[in-house]
Enzyme design. Structure first.
Site, PDB file in Angstrom:
ATOM      1  N   ASP A 123      64.813  65.977  74.753  1.00 25.67           N
ATOM      2  CA  ASP A 123      63.802  65.697  77.182  1.00 25.67           C
ATOM      3  C   ASP A 123      65.236  66.994  77.225  1.00 25.67           C
ATOM      4  OD1 ASP A 123      62.749  63.241  76.632  1.00 25.67           O
ATOM      5  OD2 ASP A 123      64.792  62.261  75.682  1.00 25.67           O
ATOM      6  N   ASP A 139      57.103  61.247  79.824  1.00 24.10           N
ATOM      7  CA  ASP A 139      57.829  60.368  80.321  1.00 24.10           C
ATOM      8  C   ASP A 139      57.717  60.408  81.252  1.00 24.10           C
ATOM      9  OD1 ASP A 139      59.661  59.822  77.633  1.00 24.10           O
ATOM     10  OD2 ASP A 139      60.768  60.407  78.466  1.00 24.10           O
TER      11      ASP A 139
END
Length: 199
Positions: A123, A139
Site C-alpha cells: 500500500d 483497493d
C-alpha cells in the site's frame, strides 16, 4: 447468446482485467523502488502523500493476519463475478454493472498476486485529512466499483430485472449451425420426396 460470442466476450473481459492488474502491479513496484528506502513523498501538504506500507490484512489494513483466507476467497469471488458478467445481456444498460464486476475482479486479483508472492500487499497512497488507512490502486478498483454497484442495485436496477438478466439468459447454439442443420434436413426431405414421386 451463442457460445462463440460468449468466448469473444470472455477474451475481451480477461484482456481488460489483465491491463488493470498490470497497472496496479506497476504502481506497486514503483512504490517499492521509490518509497521503501526514501520515506514518504508529499504530493499535497497535509492532504495526500505516498507512503510505503506492507499490509498483511484486507483492504485498508482490516482483518490482519488472514492471508490463507484471502488466498482462497479472492479467486472464488473473481470466478463468480466473471461468470455473472458473462451472463449479463449485451446492452448499454448493463455496461456499468459489467464494469463494476471487472474492476472488482482486477482489484481482488491484483492484491491476490501480492499475497501469493510476498505474503503481504503493498500500500502506498495516504489521504491525511481523515487519517484514512494507506491503500493502493487495487483497493481503489474494489472500493469505488463496490460503492457504484450498491448504488446501481438500489436505485437503477430492480430485483426482477437483475434476476432476469443474470439467471434467465441461457447459452444457445450458433444461429449459423442451426441454419445449416435446417438446410440439411430440408435437403434430405426434398430428396426423400423426389424418390417417392419417381416410384
Amino acid at each position: 447468446m451463442s457460445k462463440r460470442s460468449c468466448i469473444v466476450k470472455a477474451v475481451e473481459y480477461i484482456s481488460i482485467i489483465i491491463v488493470l492488474i498490470i497497472l496496479d502491479q506497476i504502481t506497486k513496484r514503483a512504490a517499492v523502488a521509490g518509497l521503501m528506502e526514501s520515506g514518504p513523498y508529499v504530493i499535497i501538504d497535509n492532504v495526500l502523500e505516498l507512503l510505503y506500507v506492507e499490509n498483511r490484512g484486507a483492504a485498508f489494513g482490516i482483518m490482519m493476519g488472514m492471508r490463507g483466507f484471502f488466498l482462497l476467497i479472492a479467486p472464488a469471488v473473481s470466478a463468480v463475478l466473471f461468470f455473472m458478467s458473462l451472463r449479463l445481456p449485451d446492452s448499454r444498460r448493463y455496461a456499468p454493472l459489467k464494469l463494476c464486476f471487472i474492476l472488482i475482479i482486477a482489484g481482488a486479483l491484483g492484491n491476490f498476486i501480492d499475497r501469493l508472492l510476498h505474503e503481504y500487499v503493498v500500500d502506498f497512497i495516504y489521504f491525511m485529512p481523515i487519517d484514512f488507512p494507506v491503500f493502493n490502486v487495487a483497493d481503489i478498483y474494489v472500493t469505488c466499483s463496490t460503492i457504484i454497484m450498491i448504488l446501481l442495485t438500489l436505485f437503477y436496477y430492480s430485483d426482477e430485472e437483475l434476476n432476469e438478466a443474470l439467471w434467465s439468459v441461457r447459452f444457445k447454439p450458433d444461429a449459423s449451425k442451426d441454419a445449416a442443420a435446417e438446410t440439411f434436413a430440408d435437403t434430405e426431405q426434398t430428396g426423400s420426396n423426389s424418390g417417392s414421386d419417381q416410384k
